[in-house]
Design a protein around this motif. Structure first.
Motif, short mmCIF file in Angstrom:
data_model
loop_
_atom_site.label_atom_id
_atom_site.label_comp_id
_atom_site.label_asym_id
_atom_site.label_seq_id
_atom_site.Cartn_x
_atom_site.Cartn_y
_atom_site.Cartn_z
N ASP A 1 0.76 -1.19 0.18
CA ASP A 1 -0.06 -0.06 -0.04
C ASP A 1 0.85 1.36 0.05
N ASN A 2 2.00 1.16 0.56
CA ASN A 2 3.00 2.37 0.66
C ASN A 2 4.07 2.34 -0.38
N ASN A 3 3.99 1.53 -1.58
CA ASN A 3 4.68 1.66 -2.75
C ASN A 3 4.49 2.99 -3.46
N PRO A 4 5.55 3.54 -4.07
CA PRO A 4 5.15 5.08 -4.67
C PRO A 4 4.52 4.86 -5.77
N PRO A 5 3.85 6.02 -5.96
CA PRO A 5 2.63 5.87 -6.92
C PRO A 5 3.17 5.66 -8.53
N ASN A 6 4.39 5.99 -8.59
CA ASN A 6 4.99 5.79 -10.00
C ASN A 6 5.51 4.63 -10.29
N GLY A 7 5.67 3.66 -9.23
CA GLY A 7 6.01 2.36 -9.43
C GLY A 7 7.33 2.25 -9.45
N ALA A 8 8.35 3.05 -8.84
CA ALA A 8 9.68 3.12 -9.00
C ALA A 8 10.30 1.87 -8.31
N TYR A 9 9.80 1.42 -7.48
CA TYR A 9 10.04 0.17 -6.60
C TYR A 9 9.05 -0.54 -5.78
N ASP A 10 8.93 -1.68 -5.53
CA ASP A 10 8.17 -2.62 -4.87
C ASP A 10 8.67 -2.75 -3.43
N ASN A 11 7.77 -2.21 -2.41
CA ASN A 11 8.46 -2.63 -1.00
C ASN A 11 8.67 -4.12 -0.53
N TYR A 12 7.91 -4.90 -1.07
CA TYR A 12 8.00 -6.27 -1.05
C TYR A 12 9.28 -6.74 -1.35
N ASP A 13 9.66 -6.41 -2.56
CA ASP A 13 10.89 -6.72 -3.51
C ASP A 13 12.06 -6.31 -2.46
N LEU A 14 11.91 -4.87 -2.16
CA LEU A 14 13.02 -4.45 -1.32
C LEU A 14 13.32 -5.16 -0.05
N LEU A 15 12.00 -5.75 0.63
CA LEU A 15 12.25 -6.52 1.79
C LEU A 15 13.17 -7.85 1.67
#
Length: 92
Positions: free
Chosen positions: A20-34
């Motif tokens: 839900d807190n991913n950036p609106p422009n889709g620059a990155y995915d928080n789960y992938d960062l995890l």
């Protein structure tokens, strides 16, 4: 590489708030960062029964043990492990 024997367990949040807190422009995915963060930690260890054993628990609205300490006997990369999934995407 760490050569000491160690049990290492990761408890990963796969609730809706992660994406839900991913950036609106889709620059990155928080789960992938995890998962990338976890992989960088794993790179420092030798994964083996007599070295570092790894466990993974996912939580969202439910908790799921996806990798047990006795299951992983080789060096792993969580991004490539298909059963480390984003639980929120499969909940009704």
């Amino acid at each position: 590489m760490c050569q000491s024997a160690l049990d290492l367990c990761f408890i990963l949040d796969s609730s809706g708030s992660i994406r839900d807190n991913n950036p609106p422009n889709g620059a990155y995915d928080n789960y992938d960062l995890l998962l990338t963060f976890v992989n960088r930690i794993l790179d420092a260890f030798t994964i083996a029964r007599d070295k570092t054993r790894v466990g993974v628990v996912l939580f969202s609205e439910k908790v799921e043990l996806v990798i047990t300490m006795n299951q992983v006997l080789i060096q792993i990369n969580l991004i490539d492990v298909s059963f480390v999934i984003y639980l929120n995407s499969i909940l009704p």
